[in-house]
Design an enzyme around this catalytic site. Structure first.
Site, PDB file in Angstrom:
ATOM      1  NE  ARG A  58      -3.842   0.320   1.199  1.00 39.26           N
ATOM      2  CZ  ARG A  58      -4.567   1.272   1.767  1.00 39.26           C
ATOM      3  NH1 ARG A  58      -4.682   1.331   3.068  1.00 39.26           N
ATOM      4  NH2 ARG A  58      -5.172   2.187   1.044  1.00 39.26           N
ATOM      5  CG  ASN A  89      -8.347   9.084   3.128  1.00 45.06           C
ATOM      6  OD1 ASN A  89      -9.196   8.290   3.523  1.00 45.06           O
ATOM      7  ND2 ASN A  89      -8.557   9.950   2.159  1.00 45.06           N
ATOM      8  CG  HIS A 106      -8.609   5.789  10.851  1.00 48.93           C
ATOM      9  ND1 HIS A 106      -9.634   5.577   9.959  1.00 48.93           N
ATOM     10  CD2 HIS A 106      -9.199   6.005  12.059  1.00 48.93           C
ATOM     11  CE1 HIS A 106     -10.796   5.670  10.606  1.00 48.93           C
ATOM     12  NE2 HIS A 106     -10.555   5.932  11.869  1.00 48.93           N
ATOM     13  CB  THR A 172     -16.048   9.008   4.758  1.00 48.56           C
ATOM     14  OG1 THR A 172     -16.297   8.025   5.780  1.00 48.56           O
ATOM     15  CG2 THR A 172     -16.683  10.322   5.176  1.00 48.56           C
ATOM     16  CB  SER A 173     -18.934   4.291   3.829  1.00 49.90           C
ATOM     17  OG  SER A 173     -17.938   3.870   4.729  1.00 49.90           O
TER      18      SER A 173
HETATM   19  N1  APR Z   1     -15.736  10.355  -5.270  1.00 47.70           N
HETATM   20  C1  APR Z   1     -16.446  10.543  -4.119  1.00 47.70           C
HETATM   21  N2  APR Z   1     -16.786   9.547  -3.294  1.00 47.70           N
HETATM   22  C2  APR Z   1     -16.408   8.306  -3.650  1.00 47.70           C
HETATM   23  C3  APR Z   1     -15.680   8.023  -4.816  1.00 47.70           C
HETATM   24  C4  APR Z   1     -15.351   9.132  -5.661  1.00 47.70           C
HETATM   25  N3  APR Z   1     -14.652   8.985  -6.772  1.00 47.70           N
HETATM   26  N4  APR Z   1     -15.446   6.684  -4.863  1.00 47.70           N
HETATM   27  C5  APR Z   1     -16.013   6.171  -3.767  1.00 47.70           C
HETATM   28  N5  APR Z   1     -16.600   7.124  -3.018  1.00 47.70           N
HETATM   29  C6  APR Z   1     -17.286   7.033  -1.732  1.00 47.70           C
HETATM   30  C7  APR Z   1     -18.144   5.805  -1.534  1.00 47.70           C
HETATM   31  O1  APR Z   1     -19.455   6.067  -2.032  1.00 47.70           O
HETATM   32  C8  APR Z   1     -18.131   5.690  -0.011  1.00 47.70           C
HETATM   33  O2  APR Z   1     -19.138   6.495   0.589  1.00 47.70           O
HETATM   34  O3  APR Z   1     -16.277   6.968  -0.753  1.00 47.70           O
HETATM   35  C9  APR Z   1     -16.763   6.240   0.374  1.00 47.70           C
HETATM   36  C10 APR Z   1     -15.728   5.185   0.700  1.00 47.70           C
HETATM   37  O4  APR Z   1     -16.134   4.497   1.854  1.00 47.70           O
HETATM   38  P1  APR Z   1     -15.168   3.458   2.571  1.00 47.70           P
HETATM   39  O5  APR Z   1     -14.566   2.582   1.540  1.00 47.70           O
HETATM   40  O6  APR Z   1     -15.941   2.825   3.659  1.00 47.70           O
HETATM   41  O7  APR Z   1     -13.978   4.377   3.149  1.00 47.70           O
HETATM   42  P2  APR Z   1     -13.926   5.215   4.495  1.00 47.70           P
HETATM   43  O8  APR Z   1     -15.269   5.765   4.834  1.00 47.70           O
HETATM   44  O9  APR Z   1     -12.800   6.167   4.354  1.00 47.70           O
HETATM   45  O10 APR Z   1     -13.533   4.095   5.537  1.00 47.70           O
HETATM   46  C11 APR Z   1     -13.342   4.452   6.871  1.00 47.70           C
HETATM   47  O11 APR Z   1     -12.559   2.268   7.452  1.00 47.70           O
HETATM   48  O12 APR Z   1     -11.285   0.481   6.708  1.00 47.70           O
HETATM   49  C12 APR Z   1     -11.338   1.553   7.574  1.00 47.70           C
HETATM   50  O13 APR Z   1      -9.614   2.701   8.642  1.00 47.70           O
HETATM   51  C13 APR Z   1     -10.207   2.489   7.383  1.00 47.70           C
HETATM   52  O14 APR Z   1     -10.197   4.903   7.339  1.00 47.70           O
HETATM   53  C14 APR Z   1     -10.892   3.750   6.909  1.00 47.70           C
HETATM   54  C15 APR Z   1     -12.267   3.644   7.511  1.00 47.70           C
END
Ligand code: APR
Length: 230
Positions: A58, A89, A106, A172-173
């Site tokens: 990564r 991130n 994180h 973020t989800s």
């Molecule tokens: N533009 C905008 N949003 C996007 C795009 C894009 N090109 N591609 C994906 N997304 C959105 C998705 O719809 C989702 O809501 O980004 C989000 C990604 O969600 P996750 O994969 O769950 O990432 P995140 O919310 O950062 O995860 C939180 O989980 O695994 C752990 O520690 C890790 O920091 C991370 C945490």
């Protein structure tokens, strides 16, 4: 007049268009690995070699990636606002885009630490190998908060969100706590915005504007909207 305080919570979605995969957009697998095999304290105890390989890979991905228009767009907001980015991130794309106040909830992929003493932290660009040790003689591990570990920086993040005049969420989800809970600390009346390819579920958020677009496009639209708050 002093600048308004703009606080931005970001997640993997902001770096997706830089070629870094998000966590939950790919069937619970993350670059082909199950999260519990590589990002938990149990995984580290069971197979530290695999965990190191995963993060070494990564780290290389992040080195090869470049910030995109969304990272640059948020950095440019510093001209008009007092901006703090709270990111989930572990990449350094906000830094490389020029943002100056960034809190990594994180951890950071370009840092490593003693597995025993979390205050012994070092910079790392290359790979961490088994047998690489910190000053205390303990094995070095990625400076990453794994599932099941505490998130010490949340204590710093909460008052930052509470003091915001404007609050933005990008990519973020909002399923991983305590980070997701930060949304609830933004003061009720302030304008709030979510930019995401697919707007995540949130319980009642007052004064919320959603921009359902990829981050690069969405941040550009956000910047237009923010002009009316100058
Ligand atoms: N533009 C905008 N949003 C996007 C795009 C894009 N090109 N591609 C994906 N997304 C959105 C998705 O719809 C989702 O809501 O980004 C989000 C990604 O969600 P996750 O994969 O769950 O990432 P995140 O919310 O950062 O995860 C939180 O989980 O695994 C752990 O520690 C890790 O920091 C991370 C945490």
């Amino acid at each position: 007049m002093s600048k308004k305080k703009l606080v931005i919570l970001t997640g993997a979605g902001i770096s997706a268009e830089s070629g870094l995969k998000t966590f939950r957009d790919s069937d619970g697998l993350w670059e082909g690995y199950a999260i519990e095999d590589v990002a938990t304290p149990a995984a580290w105890r069971k197979n530290p070699q695999l965990v190191l390989e995963f993060y070494n890979y990564r780290r290389k991905n992040v080195l090869d990636a470049e910030p995109n228009a969304a990272h640059f767009g948020l950095a440019e907001l510093e001209t008009d606002f007092d901006v703090t980015i709270i990111t989930q991130n572990i990449d350094d794309l906000h830094e490389r885009a020029g943002s100056t106040h960034i809190l990594h909830l994180h951890g950071e992929i370009f840092k490593m630490r003693s597995e025993k003493d979390e205050s012994l932290i070092y910079e790392i660009q290359g790979a961490i190998q088994m047998g690489d040790v910190a000053e205390d003689g303990a094995q070095l591990r990625p400076h990453i908060v794994w599932f099941g570990e505490a998130v010490p920086k949340i204590e710093e993040a909460v008052p930052i969100v509470q003091s915001a005049d404007l609050f933005v969420v990008v990519g973020t989800s909002l399923v991983v706590y305590p980070a997701a809970g930060l949304v609830n600390y933004a003061r009720r009346p302030i304008p709030k915005f979510i930019v995401d390819k697919k707007i995540p579920y949130t319980s009642e958020v007052y004064n919320l504007t959603t921009i359902e677009k990829p981050a690069t496009e969405g941040v550009s639209e956000l910047k237009e909207l923010l002009k009316s708050y100058l």
